[in-house]
Design an enzyme around this catalytic site. Structure first.
Site, PDB file in Angstrom:
ATOM      1  N   ARG A 290       0.835  -1.215   0.000  1.00 21.73           N
ATOM      2  CA  ARG A 290       0.000   0.000   0.000  1.00 21.73           C
ATOM      3  C   ARG A 290       0.864   1.257   0.000  1.00 21.73           C
ATOM      4  O   ARG A 290       0.520   2.265  -0.636  1.00 21.73           O
ATOM      5  CB  ARG A 290      -0.945  -0.029   1.222  1.00 21.73           C
ATOM      6  CG  ARG A 290      -1.859   1.172   1.312  1.00 21.73           C
ATOM      7  CD  ARG A 290      -2.970   0.974   2.357  1.00 21.73           C
ATOM      8  NE  ARG A 290      -3.650   2.220   2.660  1.00 21.73           N
ATOM      9  CZ  ARG A 290      -3.569   2.880   3.825  1.00 21.73           C
ATOM     10  NH1 ARG A 290      -2.857   2.387   4.831  1.00 21.73           N
ATOM     11  NH2 ARG A 290      -4.208   4.018   3.998  1.00 21.73           N
TER      12      ARG A 290
ATOM     13  N   HIS B 285      -5.910  -6.255  -3.339  1.00 17.77           N
ATOM     14  CA  HIS B 285      -6.732  -6.432  -2.134  1.00 17.77           C
ATOM     15  C   HIS B 285      -6.893  -7.909  -1.775  1.00 17.77           C
ATOM     16  O   HIS B 285      -7.605  -8.241  -0.835  1.00 17.77           O
ATOM     17  CB  HIS B 285      -8.093  -5.745  -2.300  1.00 17.77           C
ATOM     18  CG  HIS B 285      -8.017  -4.240  -2.202  1.00 17.77           C
ATOM     19  ND1 HIS B 285      -9.046  -3.396  -2.551  1.00 17.77           N
ATOM     20  CD2 HIS B 285      -7.012  -3.426  -1.766  1.00 17.77           C
ATOM     21  CE1 HIS B 285      -8.685  -2.125  -2.343  1.00 17.77           C
ATOM     22  NE2 HIS B 285      -7.451  -2.125  -1.879  1.00 17.77           N
TER      23      HIS B 285
ATOM     24  N   HIS C 273       0.388   4.108  -2.858  1.00 16.93           N
ATOM     25  CA  HIS C 273      -0.015   5.494  -2.581  1.00 16.93           C
ATOM     26  C   HIS C 273       1.071   6.499  -2.953  1.00 16.93           C
ATOM     27  O   HIS C 273       0.765   7.624  -3.342  1.00 16.93           O
ATOM     28  CB  HIS C 273      -0.422   5.655  -1.117  1.00 16.93           C
ATOM     29  CG  HIS C 273      -1.816   5.197  -0.836  1.00 16.93           C
ATOM     30  ND1 HIS C 273      -2.558   5.614   0.238  1.00 16.93           N
ATOM     31  CD2 HIS C 273      -2.622   4.349  -1.533  1.00 16.93           C
ATOM     32  CE1 HIS C 273      -3.755   5.033   0.209  1.00 16.93           C
ATOM     33  NE2 HIS C 273      -3.812   4.255  -0.847  1.00 16.93           N
TER      34      HIS C 273
ATOM     35  N   TRP D 118     -10.246  -8.798   2.864  1.00 15.44           N
ATOM     36  CA  TRP D 118     -11.017  -9.142   1.676  1.00 15.44           C
ATOM     37  C   TRP D 118     -11.056 -10.663   1.445  1.00 15.44           C
ATOM     38  O   TRP D 118     -11.917 -11.158   0.749  1.00 15.44           O
ATOM     39  CB  TRP D 118     -10.401  -8.480   0.438  1.00 15.44           C
ATOM     40  CG  TRP D 118     -10.513  -6.987   0.388  1.00 15.44           C
ATOM     41  CD1 TRP D 118     -11.515  -6.270  -0.224  1.00 15.44           C
ATOM     42  CD2 TRP D 118      -9.603  -5.997   0.917  1.00 15.44           C
ATOM     43  NE1 TRP D 118     -11.273  -4.917  -0.098  1.00 15.44           N
ATOM     44  CE2 TRP D 118     -10.117  -4.722   0.593  1.00 15.44           C
ATOM     45  CE3 TRP D 118      -8.404  -6.061   1.628  1.00 15.44           C
ATOM     46  CZ2 TRP D 118      -9.485  -3.528   0.955  1.00 15.44           C
ATOM     47  CZ3 TRP D 118      -7.777  -4.889   1.994  1.00 15.44           C
ATOM     48  CH2 TRP D 118      -8.302  -3.637   1.662  1.00 15.44           C
TER      49      TRP D 118
HETATM   50  C1  HEM Z   1      -5.938  -1.141   1.829  1.00 17.83           C
HETATM   51  C2  HEM Z   1      -8.955   1.558  -0.822  1.00 17.83           C
HETATM   52  C3  HEM Z   1      -6.596   0.244  -4.845  1.00 17.83           C
HETATM   53  C4  HEM Z   1      -3.360  -2.109  -2.150  1.00 17.83           C
HETATM   54  C5  HEM Z   1      -6.928  -0.276   1.466  1.00 17.83           C
HETATM   55  C6  HEM Z   1      -7.830   0.365   2.367  1.00 17.83           C
HETATM   56  C7  HEM Z   1      -8.690   1.115   1.634  1.00 17.83           C
HETATM   57  C8  HEM Z   1      -8.324   0.961   0.255  1.00 17.83           C
HETATM   58  C9  HEM Z   1      -9.844   1.960   2.146  1.00 17.83           C
HETATM   59  C10 HEM Z   1      -7.803   0.210   3.896  1.00 17.83           C
HETATM   60  C11 HEM Z   1      -6.711   1.086   4.535  1.00 17.83           C
HETATM   61  C12 HEM Z   1      -6.658   0.858   6.031  1.00 17.83           C
HETATM   62  O1  HEM Z   1      -7.698   1.073   6.682  1.00 17.83           O
HETATM   63  O2  HEM Z   1      -5.600   0.436   6.543  1.00 17.83           O
HETATM   64  C13 HEM Z   1      -8.598   1.392  -2.145  1.00 17.83           C
HETATM   65  C14 HEM Z   1      -9.318   1.969  -3.263  1.00 17.83           C
HETATM   66  C15 HEM Z   1      -8.661   1.584  -4.393  1.00 17.83           C
HETATM   67  C16 HEM Z   1      -7.528   0.773  -3.976  1.00 17.83           C
HETATM   68  C17 HEM Z   1     -10.550   2.831  -3.139  1.00 17.83           C
HETATM   69  C18 HEM Z   1      -8.968   1.859  -5.827  1.00 17.83           C
HETATM   70  C19 HEM Z   1     -10.192   2.058  -6.266  1.00 17.83           C
HETATM   71  C20 HEM Z   1      -5.450  -0.420  -4.446  1.00 17.83           C
HETATM   72  C21 HEM Z   1      -4.362  -0.769  -5.316  1.00 17.83           C
HETATM   73  C22 HEM Z   1      -3.433  -1.413  -4.546  1.00 17.83           C
HETATM   74  C23 HEM Z   1      -3.969  -1.487  -3.203  1.00 17.83           C
HETATM   75  C24 HEM Z   1      -4.278  -0.435  -6.811  1.00 17.83           C
HETATM   76  C25 HEM Z   1      -2.087  -1.976  -4.928  1.00 17.83           C
HETATM   77  C26 HEM Z   1      -1.710  -2.269  -6.156  1.00 17.83           C
HETATM   78  C27 HEM Z   1      -3.866  -2.154  -0.868  1.00 17.83           C
HETATM   79  C28 HEM Z   1      -3.318  -3.000   0.184  1.00 17.83           C
HETATM   80  C29 HEM Z   1      -4.070  -2.725   1.335  1.00 17.83           C
HETATM   81  C30 HEM Z   1      -5.043  -1.725   0.958  1.00 17.83           C
HETATM   82  C31 HEM Z   1      -2.192  -4.016   0.035  1.00 17.83           C
HETATM   83  C32 HEM Z   1      -3.922  -3.371   2.720  1.00 17.83           C
HETATM   84  C33 HEM Z   1      -3.020  -2.555   3.609  1.00 17.83           C
HETATM   85  C34 HEM Z   1      -2.820  -3.184   4.969  1.00 17.83           C
HETATM   86  O3  HEM Z   1      -3.236  -4.326   5.228  1.00 17.83           O
HETATM   87  O4  HEM Z   1      -2.213  -2.506   5.824  1.00 17.83           O
HETATM   88  N1  HEM Z   1      -7.232   0.106   0.173  1.00 17.83           N
HETATM   89  N2  HEM Z   1      -7.536   0.683  -2.613  1.00 17.83           N
HETATM   90  N3  HEM Z   1      -5.179  -0.845  -3.170  1.00 17.83           N
HETATM   91  N4  HEM Z   1      -4.917  -1.425  -0.382  1.00 17.83           N
HETATM   92 FE1  HEM Z   1      -6.260  -0.432  -1.500  1.00 17.83          FE
END
Ligand code: HEM
Ligand code: CA
Length: 270
Positions: free
Chosen positions: A31, A159, A35, A175
């Site tokens: 993440r 995800h 970002h 997820w």
């Molecule tokens: C976690 C939204 C696309 C990788 C999250 C979280 C949200 C989110 C709300 C939770 C953050 C938290 O509360 O810790 C979105 C939205 C996306 C998107 C709206 C696009 C429409 C992506 C993409 C990637 C990604 C493109 C990587 C290529 C991750 C990962 C986590 C995460 C690995 C887990 C982080 C953790 O476990 O600490 N995302 N995301 N996301 N996202 Fe996304």
């Protein structure tokens, strides 16, 4: 290929040690790299992607980056141990190591990213995608970044790992049933489960009817509601190799946005 000015094999193995000590760091590193890149605007060519600009105010304060101080701090000792690597290269290398550690593809790594000097480089707030929104918003963010529908779906397949934290995003839960594994299970869950609204969380999110332990954001659900996105969800749910190879290409492109003159590093022994 060109040998980088730091011991890349030793660095990779140090990153693996960090993750094996604290498994939730793996998804957090993915993440972080995402970002850092997602501030880009491919038409204006600004937003300072892949420059570790997120170390600085105001970007580190943007709500979408809540919680990313943890993976940044976790990498600090490695930046001290390997001072020749830029932060920007380190964050991307760590995300590739994390993806492979979790069982995902081995992404060919290139180095040579240049660190931002200060917060003047930061892009404006409001460029990161909002999980409460659906296809219109998702398509506008990924088009701005320079990705088509197929690349968008492949990238959101990340995800498959990690989870939402109430204290960071206001959403809660993983997820998939293996949040430390990296495969196409985000897509199989999306298609196979019966998704219903989770009334216990203030923000709208979905839960699987069968176990109620999994979650989907509105921005995840739109991938099966939009017919163009849905085609790729179905493709990746059926074909994990295709997901790995398309994810690998799209994530490499993401983590090289806005950069120039990168050097392919020699392949890692595995
Ligand atoms: C976690 C939204 C696309 C990788 C999250 C979280 C949200 C989110 C709300 C939770 C953050 C938290 O509360 O810790 C979105 C939205 C996306 C998107 C709206 C696009 C429409 C992506 C993409 C990637 C990604 C493109 C990587 C290529 C991750 C990962 C986590 C995460 C690995 C887990 C982080 C953790 O476990 O600490 N995302 N995301 N996301 N996202 Fe996304
Ligand atoms: Ca940036």
């Amino acid at each position: 290929t060109r040998e980088p000015p730091f011991d890349i094999a030793a660095l990779r193995s140090d990153v693996e040690d960090l993750i094996s000590d604290k498994l939730e760091l793996g998804p957090a590193l993915v993440r972080l790299a995402w970002h850092e890149a997602a501030s880009y605007d491919s038409t204006k060519k600004d937003g300072s992607p892949n420059s570790a600009s997120m170390r600085f105010k105001p970007e580190c304060m943007y709500a979408g980056n809540n919680g990313l101080d943890i993976p940044r701090a976790a990498l600090e000792p490695l930046k001290k141990k390997y001072p020749q690597i830029s932060y920007a290269d380190l964050w991307v290398l760590a995300s590739y190591v994390a993806i492979e550690y979790m069982g995902g593809p081995a992404i060919p790594y290139s180095w040579g990213r240049v660190d931002a000097k200060d917060g003047a480089a930061c892009g404006p707030d409001g460029r990161l995608p909002d999980g409460a929104q659906t296809q219109k918003h998702v398509r506008s963010v990924f088009t701005r970044l320079g990705f088509n529908d197929q690349e968008t779906v492949a990238l959101i397949g990340a995800h498959t790992c990690g989870e939402c934290h109430l204290k960071y995003s206001g959403f809660e839960g993983p997820w998939t049933h293996d949040k430390n594994g990296f495969d196409n299970s985000f897509f199989t869950e999306l298609l196979d489960e019966d998704w219903v609204v989770n009334g216990k969380i203030q923000q709208m999110q979905m839960m699987d009817r069968a176990t109620t332990r999994l979650m989907m954001l509105p921005s995840d659900m739109c991938l099966i509601l939009d017919p163009k996105y849905r085609t790729y969800v179905e493709l990746y749910a059926k074909d994990n190799d295709r997901f790995n190879s398309d994810f690998s290409k799209a994530f490499k492109k993401l983590t090289e946005l806005g950069t120039s003159n990168l050097h392919p590093a020699p392949a890692a022994e595995s």
